[in-house]
Design a protein around this motif. Structure first.
Motif, PDB file in Angstrom:
ATOM      1  N   ASP A 159       0.016   8.547   1.243  1.00 43.70           N
ATOM      2  CA  ASP A 159       0.625   9.778   0.585  1.00 43.70           C
ATOM      3  C   ASP A 159       0.970  11.012   1.949  1.00 43.70           C
ATOM      4  OD1 ASP A 159      -1.838  11.001   0.819  1.00 43.70           O
ATOM      5  OD2 ASP A 159      -2.244  11.281  -0.400  1.00 43.70           O
ATOM      6  N   PHE A 163       2.846   5.499 -10.349  1.00 44.17           N
ATOM      7  CA  PHE A 163       2.525   5.967  -9.584  1.00 44.17           C
ATOM      8  C   PHE A 163       3.388   6.942  -9.082  1.00 44.17           C
ATOM      9  CE2 PHE A 163       0.824   7.082  -4.601  1.00 44.17           C
ATOM     10  CZ  PHE A 163       0.030   6.545  -5.342  1.00 44.17           C
ATOM     11  N   SER A 195       0.777  -0.940  -0.209  1.00 41.04           N
ATOM     12  CA  SER A 195       0.111   0.121  -0.172  1.00 41.04           C
ATOM     13  C   SER A 195       0.876   1.046   0.247  1.00 41.04           C
ATOM     14  CB  SER A 195      -0.262   0.054   1.638  1.00 41.04           C
ATOM     15  OG  SER A 195      -1.968  -1.052   1.898  1.00 41.04           O
ATOM     16  N   THR A 218      -3.698   3.782  -1.353  1.00 46.25           N
ATOM     17  CA  THR A 218      -3.815   3.174  -2.338  1.00 46.25           C
ATOM     18  C   THR A 218      -3.129   2.085  -2.515  1.00 46.25           C
ATOM     19  OG1 THR A 218      -3.128   5.259  -3.822  1.00 46.25           O
ATOM     20  CG2 THR A 218      -3.476   3.243  -5.055  1.00 46.25           C
ATOM     21  N   GLN A 277       4.434  -0.728 -11.610  1.00 46.85           N
ATOM     22  CA  GLN A 277       2.839   0.082 -11.098  1.00 46.85           C
ATOM     23  C   GLN A 277       3.044   1.450  -9.855  1.00 46.85           C
ATOM     24  OE1 GLN A 277       1.351  -3.158  -9.540  1.00 46.85           O
ATOM     25  NE2 GLN A 277      -0.302  -4.151 -11.482  1.00 46.85           N
ATOM     26  N   LEU A 278       4.236   1.002  -9.517  1.00 48.62           N
ATOM     27  CA  LEU A 278       4.840   2.065  -7.989  1.00 48.62           C
ATOM     28  C   LEU A 278       5.708   2.913  -9.304  1.00 48.62           C
ATOM     29  CD1 LEU A 278       6.266  -0.267  -5.341  1.00 48.62           C
ATOM     30  CD2 LEU A 278       4.469   0.937  -5.767  1.00 48.62           C
ATOM     31  N   ASP A 282       3.818  10.077 -11.076  1.00 48.32           N
ATOM     32  CA  ASP A 282       2.204  11.003 -10.359  1.00 48.32           C
ATOM     33  C   ASP A 282       2.721  11.735  -9.771  1.00 48.32           C
ATOM     34  OD1 ASP A 282       0.748  10.258 -13.702  1.00 48.32           O
ATOM     35  OD2 ASP A 282      -0.645   8.266 -12.274  1.00 48.32           O
ATOM     36  N   ARG A 283       2.607  11.806  -9.011  1.00 48.22           N
ATOM     37  CA  ARG A 283       2.643  12.007  -7.971  1.00 48.22           C
ATOM     38  C   ARG A 283       3.721  13.804  -7.765  1.00 48.22           C
ATOM     39  NH1 ARG A 283      -0.642  11.356  -3.556  1.00 48.22           N
ATOM     40  NH2 ARG A 283      -2.717   9.792  -4.406  1.00 48.22           N
ATOM     41  N   PHE A 306      -1.494  -1.852  -4.106  1.00 50.19           N
ATOM     42  CA  PHE A 306      -1.238  -2.988  -5.377  1.00 50.19           C
ATOM     43  C   PHE A 306      -1.222  -3.984  -4.404  1.00 50.19           C
ATOM     44  CE2 PHE A 306       0.065   1.366  -5.221  1.00 50.19           C
ATOM     45  CZ  PHE A 306       0.019   1.898  -6.611  1.00 50.19           C
TER      46      PHE A 306
END
Length: 402
Positions: A371, A394, A368, A377, A390-391, A397-398, A379
């Motif tokens: 933030d 992510f 998980s 979130t 995937q990480l 994006d952040r 996974f």
């Protein structure tokens, strides 16, 4: 550059004459370093034998929705979790229709519903079937849902017609499959990643360490490089090959790792996946410590705290976007939130290493990400390579939102 190196691809083979090209496609994918598992529909087996694709892929071909040889007879779930990409070639008009309707009446369609990997389709059919409004509507529906359409090409067809509907050639399909892993999200960014354990010497032959294998950190380094980043990987003692396009710095102790990280700065993103020893012996014995033959007393070691690498780097005035890992055996969210706050992190990846089959020394993980606003979130459990991609997506994006 082998962009498909170690990627896990499920190749679906539908029931069309273009299935004969699937054999060449398997070879092309494997030449690029991919692992390939083939799933065939009942119609696909009429055009090419499973034995052919088994010989080329190096794995038994998957045929049945409920497979007695699979774990819990749920082969579609196992393959769905295993795959980094599902590529269906040929994708017939019937397959497009069933996928557009969300059907799961055979292994291949059930797998597509169950996977969170990208799905790509290589349409192959008669030109009139491709042009039919129903097929066009199905293709639009699938594209809107995020499935990728590779083709079709135009040209002469087995039936004698000429027009759109030919399956792309295997070389082009392999190239497009590789493009699925060339996101470029971190192009121009410098990503610093720590991985593996540290070792703290007791004497010349003994040390304090932990069970970290480094696999998660190395997978993150590979994924960050795939995303276009310049990657510096600072690793404790592990037995892993260096990922392609990654600069690796080997260290032993926590103090070595901190020094190497500080020397690698500045960076845009720091991902601290290493399992750093919190303590080290206050003094290292110059010779091997011996037990006393005249005493049953134990050995007392005086330990002192190691520097907190992540907190040190995340507190700097020029701090990077900082991501930590919390590998815990209990109270996972509570301890992860504490680390997020005390170490001044942007994100923390919470990892329950008490769960059998994930975490240290395993091939899979489930994590998980939390933030600063305490939003979580999850996974789901899958291979570490897939979790890493995937990480990285992510985190990118952040980072862009920060």
């Amino acid at each position: 550059m082998q962009r498909l190196y170690r990627k896990r691809i499920v190749l679906g083979v539908g029931g069309g004459i273009a299935a004969y090209k699937s054999a060449e496609l398997v070879r092309r994918l494997r030449d690029q370093g991919a692992q390939v598992h083939v799933v065939m529909t009942r119609g696909g087996r009429e055009f090419i034998t499973p034995l052919t694709l088994q010989a080329l892929s190096g794995h038994p071909v998957h045929l049945d929705l409920l497979d007695p040889a699979a774990e819990a007879a749920m082969g579609h779930i196992e393959l769905a979790k295993w795959a980094d990409l599902v590529l269906i070639a040929p994708a017939t008009a019937d397959l497009l229709a069933r996928l557009a309707q969300g059907m799961a009446d055979d292994l291949l369609t059930a797998l597509v519903l169950a996977t969170d990997a990208p799905v790509a389709l290589a349409p192959a059919m008669n030109q009139a079937m491709w042009r039919d409004p129903a097929t066009q509507a199905n293709a639009r529906t699938l594209a809107e849902r995020g499935l990728r359409l590779f083709g079709p090409a135009e040209g002469s067809q087995a039936c004698g017609d000429v027009g759109p509907g030919r399956m792309l050639e295997p070389a082009e399909l392999a190239e497009r499959a590789a493009d699925c892993f060339a996101g470029g999200r971190l192009t121009g960014r410098h990503v610093l990643i720590t991985a593996g354990p540290t070792r703290e010497d007791i004497d010349p032959v003994r040390y304090i360490s932990n069970h970290s294998s480094g696999k998660m950190g190395f997978a993150l380094a590979e994924a960050a490089a795939e995303a276009g980043a310049r990657v510096t990987l600072v690793s404790g003692p592990v037995h892993l090959p260096t990922p392609d396009r990654v600069e690796r710095i080997d260290v032993i102790s926590a103090r070595d790792m901190l020094a190497a990280c500080e020397a690698a700065l500045p960076c845009d993103i720091l991902i601290a996946a290493a399992a750093v020893a919190d303590y080290r012996p206050q003094a290292v014995a110059p010779q091997k410590l011996k037990k006393s033959p005249d005493s049953d007393d134990g050995l007392i070691l005086q330990l002192v705290r190691n520097p907190d690498i992540l907190a040190t780097l995340a507190q700097r005035a020029d701090r990077p976007f900082s991501v930590g890992f919390a590998a815990e055996t209990e109270n996972l969210r509570e301890y992860a939130l504490r680390k997020l706050k005390t170490k001044n992190l942007d994100l923390i990846v919470a990892n329950d290493v008490a769960t059998p089959g994930i975490g240290f020394n395993s091939e899979e993980n489930a994590v998980s990400v939390i933030d600063r606003a305490q939003r979580e979130t999850r996974f789901a459990r899958t291979g570490k390579g897939k979790i890493a991609r995937q990480l990285i997506a992510f985190i990118a994006d952040r980072f862009d939102q920060a």
